[in-house]
Design a protein around this motif. Structure first.
Motif, PDB file in Angstrom:
ATOM      1  N   THR A 165      35.153  63.981  70.972  1.00  0.00           N
ATOM      2  CA  THR A 165      34.071  63.708  69.063  1.00  0.00           C
ATOM      3  C   THR A 165      32.915  63.404  70.046  1.00  0.00           C
ATOM      4  N   VAL A 166      31.954  63.385  69.134  1.00  0.00           N
ATOM      5  CA  VAL A 166      30.142  63.392  69.217  1.00  0.00           C
ATOM      6  C   VAL A 166      30.096  62.257  68.400  1.00  0.00           C
ATOM      7  N   TYR A 167      29.642  61.323  68.544  1.00  0.00           N
ATOM      8  CA  TYR A 167      28.608  60.251  67.401  1.00  0.00           C
ATOM      9  C   TYR A 167      26.903  60.295  67.942  1.00  0.00           C
ATOM     10  N   ILE A 168      26.955  60.657  66.771  1.00  0.00           N
ATOM     11  CA  ILE A 168      24.809  60.804  67.235  1.00  0.00           C
ATOM     12  C   ILE A 168      24.595  59.847  66.129  1.00  0.00           C
ATOM     13  N   ALA A 169      23.768  58.983  66.575  1.00  0.00           N
ATOM     14  CA  ALA A 169      23.086  57.761  65.532  1.00  0.00           C
ATOM     15  C   ALA A 169      21.502  58.161  65.850  1.00  0.00           C
ATOM     16  N   SER A 170      20.437  59.387  65.200  1.00  0.00           N
ATOM     17  CA  SER A 170      19.456  59.207  65.318  1.00  0.00           C
ATOM     18  C   SER A 170      19.088  58.098  65.397  1.00  0.00           C
ATOM     19  N   SER A 171      18.801  57.527  63.659  1.00  0.00           N
ATOM     20  CA  SER A 171      18.233  55.942  63.463  1.00  0.00           C
ATOM     21  C   SER A 171      18.657  54.997  63.774  1.00  0.00           C
ATOM     22  N   ILE A 172      19.759  54.424  65.169  1.00  0.00           N
ATOM     23  CA  ILE A 172      19.315  53.780  65.457  1.00  0.00           C
ATOM     24  C   ILE A 172      18.146  52.856  66.497  1.00  0.00           C
ATOM     25  N   ALA A 187      24.794  59.281  76.200  1.00  0.00           N
ATOM     26  CA  ALA A 187      26.058  58.020  76.896  1.00  0.00           C
ATOM     27  C   ALA A 187      27.086  59.122  76.869  1.00  0.00           C
ATOM     28  N   ALA A 188      28.217  59.714  78.144  1.00  0.00           N
ATOM     29  CA  ALA A 188      28.967  59.801  77.667  1.00  0.00           C
ATOM     30  C   ALA A 188      30.310  59.103  78.771  1.00  0.00           C
ATOM     31  N   ASP A 189      31.209  59.458  78.480  1.00  0.00           N
ATOM     32  CA  ASP A 189      33.035  58.745  78.586  1.00  0.00           C
ATOM     33  C   ASP A 189      33.548  59.877  79.301  1.00  0.00           C
ATOM     34  N   ILE A 190      33.897  60.346  79.891  1.00  0.00           N
ATOM     35  CA  ILE A 190      35.189  61.267  80.584  1.00  0.00           C
ATOM     36  C   ILE A 190      36.752  61.403  80.007  1.00  0.00           C
ATOM     37  N   GLU A 191      37.039  59.965  80.400  1.00  0.00           N
ATOM     38  CA  GLU A 191      38.355  59.003  79.839  1.00  0.00           C
ATOM     39  C   GLU A 191      38.549  59.254  78.503  1.00  0.00           C
ATOM     40  N   ARG A 192      37.433  59.012  77.613  1.00  0.00           N
ATOM     41  CA  ARG A 192      37.769  58.918  75.950  1.00  0.00           C
ATOM     42  C   ARG A 192      37.589  59.909  75.632  1.00  0.00           C
ATOM     43  N   SER A 193      36.946  61.008  76.720  1.00  0.00           N
ATOM     44  CA  SER A 193      36.453  61.652  75.892  1.00  0.00           C
ATOM     45  C   SER A 193      35.705  61.890  74.217  1.00  0.00           C
ATOM     46  N   SER A 194      34.585  61.231  74.840  1.00  0.00           N
ATOM     47  CA  SER A 194      33.851  60.435  73.777  1.00  0.00           C
ATOM     48  C   SER A 194      31.966  61.278  74.220  1.00  0.00           C
ATOM     49  N   LEU A 195      31.082  60.813  73.355  1.00  0.00           N
ATOM     50  CA  LEU A 195      30.127  61.719  73.953  1.00  0.00           C
ATOM     51  C   LEU A 195      28.910  60.532  72.587  1.00  0.00           C
ATOM     52  N   ILE A 196      27.709  59.864  73.042  1.00  0.00           N
ATOM     53  CA  ILE A 196      26.566  59.917  72.188  1.00  0.00           C
ATOM     54  C   ILE A 196      25.065  60.180  71.852  1.00  0.00           C
TER      55      ILE A 196
END
Length: 464
Positions: free
Chosen positions: A188-195, A215-224
């Protein structure tokens, strides 16, 4: 309160009528399939039945529920897998390319990324999902890392900005929506361009420029991706590759920092530093992609990200040869020589470049141990009987030209080359020093003994 939350989850603007029903007290709500309605339990045995309106552009209850499972509550509309013209109609523009934005990774063993703690990532993820939930339009794109479905990693991108998806559409491979929606755990990739630009500082990551960060968390398979990080294509590829590496490895692939070329009917794998590739335009012309990153498996070779030839095959055949481009101006390394599988694994692990070592030829973050990659590579080279070669890209103080390098690469396919044997010099001493002092090369080398005994793992002496 429950109905208000329910309306948010299914996109709002629902027509409602009241009726009585017998509700299961153990469930927060029950589905009445005959009338396509959702019934919510009320305190006095009452329930409000909400009738779903017809779905349309930006309104998909299945997608909304899926996003809710990822922490994003759709406020108004969520657009799914829009093509480039549709993204542009929604305001997408081509962004100016950026580079060198900060990268924070939890779970990386190699590479130059900064650490991020579990608590920091959780706090950041909460802020990002809250932000995306507050915008009126959410954009979702499904894709894959790896061109072949045999060992790829499915990805779902959730963004507050259509321009971000326009940028990543040139990076990720297209994949059937079903492949992602039926994947129990896609990346899952979350993109918050206007944060807010101060978000990184708020969660304890320090002050960042207004351009953003990863910012990435390998364990959670997530990228921000915060701010304009989506415009840093190299950073996006590095972090996507890091998050995808465990998934690809679990599916039987070996994610490698390499490139490959096709010469006639033959595929050649090439491990080489970036400066060598950049200084050899003749080599660039025959590479399938000038970008580093591929998956090697028993099925063949697949690029991690989209290539310059979108009409090319998704999976290329097993390599006819593997080449390690090293750099040594002392004259200790011959121009070109043949390696045994064990020697190939050894040179891969060291990644020697004129006195410096780049383990596994990788400068990006990775959760996989270089030694584990070397052993996997050794196993496949042995199993498939793939010949390997070492090329020295320096002739004294002079770098070989692109034409000379192309000629050397092609010679591995047609000529009988001598086995590797180092010449005069202290090259062997440098290799031994590398193995005995591996603590200086990062977290992945904390166990010195494991790397000092690497020759036992590859079972062959590295030098002739």
């Amino acid at each position: 309160m429950r109905i208000a939350l329910l309306k948010n989850l299914i996109g709002g603007a629902l027509n409602s009528t009241r009726s009585r029903c017998v509700a299961n007290p153990s469930l927060p709500f029950s589905l009445t399939s005959k009338r396509h309605a959702v019934s919510a339990s009320l305190a006095e045995e009452e329930a409000e039945e909400v009738v779903f309106p017809r779905e349309g552009p930006g309104v998909s209850y299945g997608l909304n529920w899926a996003l809710a499972g990822r922490g994003v509550i759709v406020k108004d509309k969520a657009f799914h897998n829009l093509k480039s013209p549709e993204l542009k109609k929604n305001g997408a523009t081509t962004s100016e390319r950026l580079s060198g934005l900060p990268i924070h990774v939890r779970g990386s063993t190699t590479g130059g990324a900064s650490e991020i703690s579990k608590a920091q990532f959780s706090k950041l993820l909460k802020q990002v999902t809250t932000h995306i939930s507050s915008v009126s339009k959410v954009f979702v794109q499904d894709g894959a890392i790896g061109s072949s479905s045999k060992c790829d990693a499915n990805v779902r991108v959730i963004s507050d900005n259509p321009s971000a998806l326009l940028s990543l559409s040139n990076v990720l491979w297209r994949t059937p929506t079903r492949a992602v929606s039926h994947d129990s755990c896609p990346l899952t990739v979350y993109i918050a361009s206007s944060i807010s630009p101060s978000t990184g500082e708020v969660v304890g990551l320090g002050t960042h420029s207004a351009s953003g960060f990863f910012a990435a968390d390998i364990e959670r398979s997530s990228l921000i991706l915060c701010g304009k990080a989506f415009a840093d294509t190299d950073g996006a590829k590095d972090t996507l590759a890091a998050v995808a590496a465990p998934v690809i490895s679990a599916r039987g692939g070996i994610p490698l920092s390499a490139r490959f070329l096709v010469s006639g009917d033959s595929v050649v794998l090439l491990f080489s530093p970036d400066d060598t590739i950049q200084s050899c335009p003749d080599l660039n012309e025959i590479l399938v992609s000038k970008d580093v990153g591929l998956i090697l498996s028993s099925h063949g070779v697949a690029p991690l990200f989209q290539t310059k030839d979108s009409a090319g095959p998704n999976l290329f055949k097993t390599p006819a040869s593997v080449i390690f481009a090293s750099s040594d101006s002392s004259g200790a390394l011959p121009p070109v020589s043949k390696l045994s599988p064990g020697q190939a694994a050894y040179h891969f692990l060291a990644g020697y470049q004129n006195g410096k070592f780049v383990p596994a030829y990788s400068k990006g973050p990775s959760p996989l141990e270089p030694l584990d990659l070397a052993k996997a590579l050794l196993s496949l080279l042995t199993e498939k009987n793939i010949p390997s070669f070492l090329i020295n890209v320096r002739d004294g103080e002079k770098h070989v030209t692109g034409k000379e390098l192309v000629k050397l690469v092609k010679s591995t396919l047609s000529e009988t080359l001598p086995p590797f044997k180092s010449k005069a010099g202290d090259i062997e001493g440098k290799y031994k020093s590398f193995l005995s002092g591996c603590r200086s090369f990062g977290n992945s080398f904390q166990d010195n003994r494991k790397y000092v005994l690497v020759s036992q793992n590859i079972k062959e002496e590295p030098h002739g």
